[in-house]
Design an enzyme around this catalytic site. Structure first.
Site, short mmCIF file in Angstrom:
data_model
loop_
_atom_site.label_atom_id
_atom_site.label_comp_id
_atom_site.label_asym_id
_atom_site.label_seq_id
_atom_site.Cartn_x
_atom_site.Cartn_y
_atom_site.Cartn_z
N ARG A 282 0.85 -1.18 0.00
CA ARG A 282 0.00 0.00 0.00
C ARG A 282 0.89 1.24 0.00
O ARG A 282 1.96 1.26 0.61
CB ARG A 282 -0.92 0.03 1.22
CG ARG A 282 -2.09 -0.93 1.16
CD ARG A 282 -3.11 -0.51 0.11
NE ARG A 282 -4.33 -1.32 0.13
CZ ARG A 282 -4.52 -2.43 -0.55
NH1 ARG A 282 -3.53 -2.90 -1.31
NH2 ARG A 282 -5.66 -3.09 -0.49
N GLU A 311 -3.92 7.41 -5.38
CA GLU A 311 -3.84 6.75 -6.68
C GLU A 311 -4.94 7.27 -7.58
O GLU A 311 -6.12 7.13 -7.23
CB GLU A 311 -3.96 5.22 -6.52
CG GLU A 311 -2.79 4.62 -5.79
CD GLU A 311 -2.97 3.14 -5.48
OE1 GLU A 311 -1.98 2.51 -5.05
OE2 GLU A 311 -4.10 2.62 -5.65
N HIS A 330 -1.29 0.32 -9.71
CA HIS A 330 -1.92 -0.66 -8.82
C HIS A 330 -2.60 -1.78 -9.63
O HIS A 330 -3.80 -2.01 -9.53
CB HIS A 330 -2.93 0.00 -7.90
CG HIS A 330 -3.17 -0.77 -6.63
ND1 HIS A 330 -3.65 -0.21 -5.47
CD2 HIS A 330 -3.02 -2.10 -6.35
CE1 HIS A 330 -3.77 -1.13 -4.54
NE2 HIS A 330 -3.40 -2.30 -5.04
#
Length: 366
Positions: A282, A311, A330
């Site tokens: 993370r 993000e 991601h």
């Protein structure tokens, strides 16, 4: 006589026509019954809330898995008609942490029994509060491990061997010669330190072993001797020792209050100036301001990140302008096989909750 023959001829021609017409009517009745049966089956399916079908939600090619078992309601439809859909919804499927599970949303879903998270991390969920209103929480561990571990090694290799820089030079229309200054670092035989030796961390170690890497790991608890021997891993009780010795530091921890900001100025200063930081956990596990400074000053060689915070990053964020940073959006679990496995596991968790059965992957408050 001619009239009799004519009548017989007409009957011979009419009978097949009658038979064909009767067959069509029979088939039509059968189709109607099937449609009625299908409608009854659809009406009997439980209702489930999703974020949306499309780029920011469930893709079209996996919604068929959901629709086999549920009548799905996109979040925007619920917002437009809460009185129609709210009382019907019994399950909520989260993808990319959406829809946001807020008290206002939960209070609009009086029949909700389970919040089903796509992925392992549940840092975006207030599990104690959700449980307090009688709703259970599940996630999808295990099925994401291979794809995420592949991503970690992909980032590591791409950064170490300057693959993106090489690609840009190779396709640049101005390139007339291949520069000999594009030199990476050796991966085979190097030392990889893994912080977080859970299921994903162990899979990363397996892949590192394939490159003859020396594997160090730090974890809240030590793995079994058998697990260590399977990947040739050595336990570092003190994380500082791992940081000092590793050529590649790979972060594979869950985001918790303890792991937030786990890697900051002090930890980065302990790493080798030739080391690379790889993060597939993370974004908040790393102090990004400290990382920017470490990369700008040469405290570490490079960073390869599949996660950031937020993000995506703001377009003027300094990380985006550094030549020694590789960032992907991601996508660690984003393979067709893994996504379908995740959605199937989500369905199994939800159905178990609705049937009052033990949940295969229930997340409980710690």
């Amino acid at each position: 006589m001619q009239c009799v023959c004519f009548a017989q001829c007409v009957r011979r021609l009419w009978r097949p026509a009658q038979a064909r017409q009767l067959l069509k009517v029979t088939e039509l009745h059968r189709s109607v019954r099937q449609l009625q049966h299908t409608k009854v089956m659809e009406d009997n399916k439980p209702w489930a809330l999703i974020s949306e079908v499309g780029d920011e939600g469930f893709t079209e090619d996996v919604t068929d898995i959901l629709r086999r078992h549920f009548q799905i309601v996109p979040h925007k439809d619920l917002l437009q008609n809460p009185l129609l859909y709210g009382p019907k919804i019994q399950a909520m499927f989260l993808w990319n942490a959406l829809p946001l599970v807020e008290p206002s949303l939960l209070s609009s879903l009086p029949s909700l029994k389970v919040v089903v998270n796509g992925g392992v991390g549940i840092d975006h969920l207030d599990v104690p509060y959700i449980n307090s209103v009688g709703v259970k929480v599940t996630n999808t561990p295990g099925v994401v491990s291979n794809a995420t571990a592949d991503m970690a090694l992909g980032l590591l290799l791409a950064s170490a061997r300057t693959i993106l820089e090489g690609h840009r030079i190779a396709v640049d229309p101005k390139t007339t010669r291949i520069p000999q200054t594009l030199i990476g670092v050796e991966v085979s035989g190097s030392t990889m330190g893994i912080i977080g030796m859970g299921h994903i961390g162990h899979k990363i170690a397996q892949r590192g072993k394939g490159f003859d890497m020396k594997i160090l790991y730090h974890n809240r608890s030590r793995r079994s001797v058998e697990d260590e021997q399977a990947v040739g891993a050595t336990y570092c009780k003190n994380m500082d020792d791992l940081l000092r010795e590793s050529d590649f530091v790979v972060l594979a921890v869950n985001l918790t209050p303890e792991s937030r900001g786990l890697i900051s100025h002090r930890e980065l200063s302990l790493m080798k100036p030739t080391a690379t930081l790889v993060n597939i956990s993370r974004g908040l596990v790393v102090d990004q301001d400290a990382l920017v400074k470490a990369l700008q000053t040469g405290t570490i060689r490079a960073a390869a990140l599949d996660v950031t915070h937020p993000e995506p990053l703001p377009r003027d964020h300094p990380l985006l302008g550094l030549p020694n940073v590789l960032i992907t959006p991601h996508i660690g679990t984003n393979t067709y096989t893994t996504i379908r496995k995740m959605v199937q596991m989500m369905v199994e968790n939800a159905l178990a909750a609705l049937k009052g059965q033990p949940l295969p992957n229930e997340v409980k408050p710690k």
